[in-house]
Design an enzyme around this catalytic site. Structure first.
Site, short mmCIF file in Angstrom:
data_model
loop_
_atom_site.label_atom_id
_atom_site.label_comp_id
_atom_site.label_asym_id
_atom_site.label_seq_id
_atom_site.Cartn_x
_atom_site.Cartn_y
_atom_site.Cartn_z
N GLU A 35 26.40 -38.31 -29.20
CA GLU A 35 25.63 -39.53 -28.95
C GLU A 35 24.41 -39.53 -29.86
O GLU A 35 23.88 -38.46 -30.18
CB GLU A 35 25.13 -39.52 -27.50
N ASP A 36 23.95 -40.71 -30.25
CA ASP A 36 22.74 -40.77 -31.04
C ASP A 36 21.52 -40.43 -30.17
O ASP A 36 20.74 -39.54 -30.49
CB ASP A 36 22.58 -42.13 -31.74
N ASP A 39 19.08 -42.13 -23.22
CA ASP A 39 17.94 -42.85 -22.64
C ASP A 39 18.02 -42.66 -21.12
O ASP A 39 17.50 -41.68 -20.59
CB ASP A 39 18.07 -44.31 -23.08
N LYS A 67 15.28 -38.94 -24.07
CA LYS A 67 14.00 -39.35 -23.47
C LYS A 67 14.01 -38.90 -22.01
O LYS A 67 14.49 -39.63 -21.13
CB LYS A 67 13.86 -40.87 -23.51
N VAL A 89 12.83 -46.10 -30.38
CA VAL A 89 12.80 -45.57 -31.74
C VAL A 89 13.90 -46.21 -32.59
O VAL A 89 14.96 -46.59 -32.07
CB VAL A 89 12.94 -44.02 -31.76
N ASP A 95 18.91 -48.49 -33.85
CA ASP A 95 18.52 -49.86 -34.19
C ASP A 95 17.70 -50.52 -33.09
O ASP A 95 17.68 -50.07 -31.95
CB ASP A 95 19.76 -50.72 -34.45
N ARG A 101 18.06 -50.07 -38.69
CA ARG A 101 19.01 -48.98 -38.50
C ARG A 101 19.06 -48.04 -39.71
O ARG A 101 19.31 -46.85 -39.58
CB ARG A 101 20.41 -49.57 -38.27
P1 IMP Z 1 21.58 -44.86 -21.96
O1 IMP Z 1 22.96 -45.19 -21.47
O2 IMP Z 1 20.52 -45.59 -21.16
O3 IMP Z 1 21.32 -43.38 -22.05
O4 IMP Z 1 21.42 -45.49 -23.40
C1 IMP Z 1 22.04 -44.91 -24.51
C2 IMP Z 1 22.22 -45.93 -25.59
O5 IMP Z 1 21.16 -46.89 -25.62
C3 IMP Z 1 22.19 -45.25 -26.96
O6 IMP Z 1 23.50 -44.88 -27.38
C4 IMP Z 1 21.60 -46.31 -27.86
O7 IMP Z 1 22.61 -47.18 -28.33
C5 IMP Z 1 20.69 -47.10 -26.93
N1 IMP Z 1 19.27 -46.68 -27.01
C6 IMP Z 1 18.53 -46.16 -26.00
N2 IMP Z 1 17.27 -45.92 -26.40
C7 IMP Z 1 17.22 -46.27 -27.70
C8 IMP Z 1 16.15 -46.25 -28.69
O8 IMP Z 1 15.00 -45.84 -28.46
N3 IMP Z 1 16.49 -46.72 -29.92
C9 IMP Z 1 17.74 -47.17 -30.23
N4 IMP Z 1 18.75 -47.20 -29.35
C10 IMP Z 1 18.50 -46.76 -28.08
#
Ligand code: IMP
Length: 113
Positions: A35-36, A39, A67, A89, A95, A101
């Site tokens: 995963e990038d 969050d 995070k 970020v 992005d 991006r």
């Molecule tokens: P989660 O499911 O809430 O953990 O979100 C993960 C996805 O949200 C990542 O794969 C990103 O595509 C996007 N994302 C969350 N935070 C950021 C950020 O700070 N910058 C860019 N993409 C983010």
């Protein structure tokens, strides 16, 4: 694989939906989920559970950024680059509305003054 997040108004929480699946069977394989950024952790948790249900030999998870202050679920990351505070970020593949991006570095977005 491709996934997208959407708001579930019934539960007032965001849900993850599978947009594009794997083309190969992973049964008996070692799987590394990359995963990038993590969050809330919902995307990682969703994918991890989905893949584990397909009986791979192992599943490990990897993310460049996490995070911790935003964690809503317990998504384990086996290999992590680094942690950041609760900021959005961009750059290095990350992005904001498809913008920024391709920045060759990771930058924190600042709110408009
Ligand atoms: P989660 O499911 O809430 O953990 O979100 C993960 C996805 O949200 C990542 O794969 C990103 O595509 C996007 N994302 C969350 N935070 C950021 C950020 O700070 N910058 C860019 N993409 C983010």
């Amino acid at each position: 694989m491709a996934v997208s997040s959407y708001e579930n108004s019934a539960e007032a929480s965001s849900m993850v939906r599978l947009v594009m699946d794997l083309r190969k069977n992973i049964e008996g394989k070692h799987v590394l989920l990359v995963e990038d950024i993590v969050d809330t952790g919902r995307t990682m948790q969703f994918l991890s559970e989905l893949l584990r249900a397909r009986k791979p030999r192992s599943v490990k998870t990897c993310a460049l950024v996490r995070k911790p202050d935003r964690a809503a679920v317990d998504a384990e990351v086996d290999y992590l680059g680094f942690e950041i505070p609760d900021v959005w970020v961009v750059g290095y593949g990350l992005d904001f509305g498809e913008g920024d991006r391709t920045l060759p570095y990771i930058a924190a977005m600042k709110a408009d003054p």
